[in-house]
Motif scaffolding. Structure first.
Motif, short mmCIF file in Angstrom:
data_model
loop_
_atom_site.label_atom_id
_atom_site.label_comp_id
_atom_site.label_asym_id
_atom_site.label_seq_id
_atom_site.Cartn_x
_atom_site.Cartn_y
_atom_site.Cartn_z
N LEU A 5 43.43 28.94 34.38
CA LEU A 5 42.74 30.10 34.13
C LEU A 5 41.74 30.09 32.36
O LEU A 5 41.29 30.50 32.26
CB LEU A 5 43.39 31.20 34.97
CG LEU A 5 43.77 31.30 36.01
CD1 LEU A 5 44.41 32.52 35.84
CD2 LEU A 5 42.06 31.60 36.70
N TRP A 8 39.74 27.51 32.05
CA TRP A 8 38.25 28.11 32.70
C TRP A 8 37.36 29.06 32.24
O TRP A 8 36.53 29.56 32.09
CB TRP A 8 38.52 28.64 34.18
CG TRP A 8 38.45 27.39 35.01
CD1 TRP A 8 39.24 25.65 34.58
CD2 TRP A 8 38.42 27.39 36.48
NE1 TRP A 8 39.51 25.48 35.71
CE2 TRP A 8 38.62 26.37 37.16
CE3 TRP A 8 38.36 28.41 37.48
CZ2 TRP A 8 38.90 25.93 38.18
CZ3 TRP A 8 37.93 28.42 38.36
CH2 TRP A 8 38.02 26.92 39.31
N SER A 12 34.01 28.90 30.27
CA SER A 12 33.15 30.46 30.85
C SER A 12 32.01 30.99 29.49
O SER A 12 31.12 31.09 30.15
CB SER A 12 33.61 31.69 30.86
OG SER A 12 34.31 31.46 32.47
N LEU A 23 34.25 27.15 41.01
CA LEU A 23 34.13 28.06 41.68
C LEU A 23 34.38 27.69 43.44
O LEU A 23 34.60 27.71 43.46
CB LEU A 23 33.86 28.90 41.21
CG LEU A 23 34.93 29.51 39.76
CD1 LEU A 23 33.81 31.21 39.02
CD2 LEU A 23 36.45 30.69 40.55
N THR A 108 32.77 38.07 41.21
CA THR A 108 34.13 38.59 41.28
C THR A 108 35.12 37.29 39.44
O THR A 108 35.48 38.37 39.00
CB THR A 108 35.38 37.70 42.09
OG1 THR A 108 34.68 38.04 43.46
CG2 THR A 108 36.50 38.05 41.81
N TRP A 109 34.48 36.46 39.16
CA TRP A 109 35.22 35.02 38.27
C TRP A 109 34.08 36.06 36.95
O TRP A 109 35.33 36.70 35.57
CB TRP A 109 34.46 34.31 38.59
CG TRP A 109 35.45 33.57 36.67
CD1 TRP A 109 34.09 33.06 35.87
CD2 TRP A 109 36.30 33.00 36.52
NE1 TRP A 109 35.31 32.45 34.27
CE2 TRP A 109 35.85 32.30 35.71
CE3 TRP A 109 37.67 32.92 37.50
CZ2 TRP A 109 37.77 31.75 35.26
CZ3 TRP A 109 38.87 32.71 36.84
CH2 TRP A 109 38.56 31.96 35.51
N PHE A 112 36.11 39.18 35.52
CA PHE A 112 37.12 38.48 35.59
C PHE A 112 37.30 38.70 33.63
O PHE A 112 38.14 38.98 33.17
CB PHE A 112 38.01 37.59 35.82
CG PHE A 112 39.49 36.88 35.37
CD1 PHE A 112 40.49 37.67 35.58
CD2 PHE A 112 39.04 36.25 35.24
CE1 PHE A 112 41.88 37.23 35.27
CE2 PHE A 112 40.80 35.15 34.59
CZ PHE A 112 41.86 35.97 35.24
#
Length: 197
Positions: A5, A8, A12, A23, A108-109, A112
Motif C-alpha cells: 500500500l 502504491w 499514485s 489494481l 475506491t482507490w 482511499f
C-alpha cells in the motif's frame, strides 16, 4: 500479487497509470471490491466527521449539526457507485472497453488516496488552520488528475486532454442531473420568488 500500500500510494502520485493497471490486474472478486468500497467509505465518513469537529474547535465557528457518519457513508457509497457507472458507461460510448467493476475499484482507490490526504489535512489544521483551504484545493486537483489517468487506463484512451475534457463534461452533466432529481423529488427546495412573497 501482494499489494504494497505504501509503494502504491507513492506511485499514485508519480505513476498513477501503473497503479491503475495493477489494481485491475488483481482480478478481485465482486465481493472483495464491494467490501473494499464499504471499508473506505466508512473510514472516510469517520475522518470527515472528525475533521468537522476539529475545524469547529480550532476556528470557534459554529458549523451547526454535524452530519451523521451513517448518512455520509450512504452518500459516499452512492456517489462511488454512480461514478463507476458514469465512468464506464460514458467511456464505452467513446470507444472504451472499461468495465463497471474495474471502474468501481479504481474509484475506491482514489477515495482511499484522498482519505490519506484528508488525514494530513486534519493534522495540518491543528497547527496551521489556514492550510485547510489550500489542502482542499490540492485534494480536488489530485482527484481530477487521478480520475483522468485512471480513466485512460480503464478504457485504453491515449489522449489526456480529450479524456480530461470528457471527465469535466461528465461531471457537469451528472451535477445537472443530480440537481434536477433532488429538486423534483423535493429533497432540495427551490428558493422562493421574491416577487411572490
Amino acid at each position: 500479487m501482494q499489494p504494497d500500500l505504501k509503494e502504491w500510494l507513492i506511485r499514485s502520485f508519480t505513476d498513477p497509470k501503473s497503479v491503475a493497471r495493477d489494481l485491475i490486474g488483481l482480478n478481485l472478486s465482486g465481493n472483495a471490491r464491494f467490501m473494499a468500497m464499504v471499508l473506505v467509505v466508512v473510514m472516510t465518513a469517520i475522518l470527515g466527521t472528525l475533521a468537522q469537529l476539529v475545524f469547529s474547535f480550532i476556528t470557534k465557528v459554529d458549523i451547526g449539526t454535524v452530519t451523521p457518519p451513517l448518512t455520509v457513508v450512504g452518500l459516499q457509497a452512492t456517489l462511488l457507485v454512480y461514478g463507476a457507472f458514469a465512468m464506464s458507461f460514458v467511456g464505452q460510448r467513446f470507444g472504451g472497453n472499461g468495465k463497471f467493476s474495474d471502474a468501481l475499484l479504481l474509484l475506491t482507490w482514489i477515495e482511499f488516496v484522498l482519505m490519506i490526504g484528508q488525514m494530513i489535512q486534519v493534522v495540518l489544521m491543528v497547527f496551521f488552520p489556514i492550510s485547510a483551504t489550500l489542502m482542499s484545493v490540492l485534494l480536488v486537483a489530485l482527484m481530477f488528475y487521478l480520475l483522468v489517468q485512471f480513466t485512460m487506463v480503464l478504457h485504453g484512451f491515449e489522449n489526456p486532454l480529450a479524456t480530461g475534457f470528457g471527465v469535466i463534461l461528465t461531471f457537469l452533466g451528472s451535477a445537472m442531473i443530480a440537481g434536477i432529481v433532488l429538486v423534483s423529488t423535493g429533497l432540495v427546495q427551490m428558493p422562493a420568488d421574491p416577487a411572490s412573497l
